[in-house]
Design a protein around this motif. Structure first.
Motif, PDB file in Angstrom:
ATOM      1  N   ILE A 141       5.124  13.797  33.092  1.00  0.00           N
ATOM      2  CA  ILE A 141       5.876  12.545  32.908  1.00  0.00           C
ATOM      3  C   ILE A 141       6.120  12.286  31.438  1.00  0.00           C
ATOM      4  N   THR A 142       5.126  12.554  30.596  1.00  0.00           N
ATOM      5  CA  THR A 142       5.272  12.329  29.157  1.00  0.00           C
ATOM      6  C   THR A 142       6.319  13.257  28.559  1.00  0.00           C
ATOM      7  N   VAL A 143       6.299  14.527  28.929  1.00  0.00           N
ATOM      8  CA  VAL A 143       7.274  15.484  28.404  1.00  0.00           C
ATOM      9  C   VAL A 143       8.682  15.121  28.852  1.00  0.00           C
ATOM     10  N   VAL A 144       8.842  14.738  30.109  1.00  0.00           N
ATOM     11  CA  VAL A 144      10.157  14.333  30.604  1.00  0.00           C
ATOM     12  C   VAL A 144      10.644  13.088  29.870  1.00  0.00           C
ATOM     13  N   ALA A 145       9.743  12.121  29.654  1.00  0.00           N
ATOM     14  CA  ALA A 145      10.129  10.904  28.935  1.00  0.00           C
ATOM     15  C   ALA A 145      10.554  11.222  27.504  1.00  0.00           C
ATOM     16  N   LEU A 146       9.818  12.089  26.845  1.00  0.00           N
ATOM     17  CA  LEU A 146      10.196  12.485  25.483  1.00  0.00           C
ATOM     18  C   LEU A 146      11.512  13.239  25.471  1.00  0.00           C
ATOM     19  N   GLY A 147      11.689  14.122  26.435  1.00  0.00           N
ATOM     20  CA  GLY A 147      12.908  14.925  26.491  1.00  0.00           C
ATOM     21  C   GLY A 147      14.161  14.108  26.737  1.00  0.00           C
ATOM     22  N   THR A 148      14.010  12.980  27.435  1.00  0.00           N
ATOM     23  CA  THR A 148      15.184  12.144  27.691  1.00  0.00           C
ATOM     24  C   THR A 148      15.368  11.059  26.647  1.00  0.00           C
ATOM     25  N   SER A 149      14.315  10.665  25.963  1.00  0.00           N
ATOM     26  CA  SER A 149      14.408   9.564  25.000  1.00  0.00           C
ATOM     27  C   SER A 149      14.734  10.015  23.582  1.00  0.00           C
ATOM     28  N   LEU A 150      14.220  11.156  23.174  1.00  0.00           N
ATOM     29  CA  LEU A 150      14.435  11.594  21.793  1.00  0.00           C
ATOM     30  C   LEU A 150      15.905  11.844  21.447  1.00  0.00           C
ATOM     31  N   PRO A 151      16.693  12.480  22.296  1.00  0.00           N
ATOM     32  CA  PRO A 151      18.105  12.643  21.933  1.00  0.00           C
ATOM     33  C   PRO A 151      18.833  11.306  21.751  1.00  0.00           C
ATOM     34  N   ASP A 152      18.507  10.327  22.599  1.00  0.00           N
ATOM     35  CA  ASP A 152      19.109   8.997  22.442  1.00  0.00           C
ATOM     36  C   ASP A 152      18.673   8.340  21.145  1.00  0.00           C
ATOM     37  N   THR A 153      17.414   8.534  20.790  1.00  0.00           N
ATOM     38  CA  THR A 153      16.910   7.973  19.532  1.00  0.00           C
ATOM     39  C   THR A 153      17.633   8.578  18.339  1.00  0.00           C
ATOM     40  N   PHE A 154      17.790   9.894  18.328  1.00  0.00           N
ATOM     41  CA  PHE A 154      18.486  10.547  17.224  1.00  0.00           C
ATOM     42  C   PHE A 154      19.954  10.118  17.156  1.00  0.00           C
ATOM     43  N   ALA A 155      20.593   9.964  18.307  1.00  0.00           N
ATOM     44  CA  ALA A 155      21.985   9.516  18.321  1.00  0.00           C
ATOM     45  C   ALA A 155      22.101   8.099  17.768  1.00  0.00           C
ATOM     46  N   SER A 156      21.154   7.249  18.107  1.00  0.00           N
ATOM     47  CA  SER A 156      21.174   5.879  17.589  1.00  0.00           C
ATOM     48  C   SER A 156      20.960   5.849  16.082  1.00  0.00           C
ATOM     49  N   VAL A 157      20.042   6.658  15.603  1.00  0.00           N
ATOM     50  CA  VAL A 157      19.795   6.710  14.155  1.00  0.00           C
ATOM     51  C   VAL A 157      21.028   7.221  13.426  1.00  0.00           C
ATOM     52  N   LEU A 158      21.683   8.234  13.950  1.00  0.00           N
ATOM     53  CA  LEU A 158      22.895   8.748  13.310  1.00  0.00           C
ATOM     54  C   LEU A 158      24.022   7.702  13.320  1.00  0.00           C
ATOM     55  N   ALA A 159      24.119   6.939  14.407  1.00  0.00           N
ATOM     56  CA  ALA A 159      25.150   5.891  14.470  1.00  0.00           C
ATOM     57  C   ALA A 159      24.875   4.800  13.456  1.00  0.00           C
ATOM     58  N   ILE A 160      23.619   4.433  13.298  1.00  0.00           N
ATOM     59  CA  ILE A 160      23.260   3.382  12.337  1.00  0.00           C
ATOM     60  C   ILE A 160      23.538   3.849  10.920  1.00  0.00           C
ATOM     61  N   ARG A 161      23.211   5.090  10.628  1.00  0.00           N
ATOM     62  CA  ARG A 161      23.412   5.602   9.263  1.00  0.00           C
ATOM     63  C   ARG A 161      24.881   5.797   8.920  1.00  0.00           C
ATOM     64  N   SER A 162      25.708   6.070   9.923  1.00  0.00           N
ATOM     65  CA  SER A 162      27.113   6.346   9.626  1.00  0.00           C
ATOM     66  C   SER A 162      27.990   5.093   9.600  1.00  0.00           C
ATOM     67  N   ASP A 163      27.499   3.979  10.154  1.00  0.00           N
ATOM     68  CA  ASP A 163      28.320   2.761  10.205  1.00  0.00           C
ATOM     69  C   ASP A 163      27.521   1.595   9.645  1.00  0.00           C
ATOM     70  N   ASP A 164      28.103   0.898   8.677  1.00  0.00           N
ATOM     71  CA  ASP A 164      27.417  -0.241   8.058  1.00  0.00           C
ATOM     72  C   ASP A 164      27.258  -1.414   9.019  1.00  0.00           C
TER      73      ASP A 164
END
Length: 85
Positions: free
Chosen positions: A59-82
């Protein structure tokens, strides 16, 4: 150095022009199965080392596998747009 493994695995996949794309599909599907088996075994070993049951580790690995890509996408969106929230 870590990416060379993935690049070599990707090099095994034939081009889509071969056999109407079916060779690409089946080889890619087989490689996804191999990588999934490796990740599953590594997660099981990690759970054994830490003292977790296989169900909790899975369950932990599945949760990490589905959450981390969304987290990275959110961080990239925040950094690219003021004005990003």
């Amino acid at each position: 150095y870590l990416s060379i493994t993935w690049k070599l695995l990707a090099a095994v996949i034939p081009p889509p022009s071969m056999l109407g794309g079916w060779a690409t599909f089946w080889v890619a599907l087989a490689l996804i199965g191999v990588v999934t088996a490796i990740i599953g075994d590594l997660a099981s070993i990690f759970g054994c080392l830490v003292g977790l049951r296989d169900s909790v580790t899975a369950i932990t690995v599945v949760a990490l596998g589905t959450s981390l890509p969304d987290t990275f996408a959110s961080v990239l969106a925040i950094r690219s747009d003021d004005n990003a929230d």
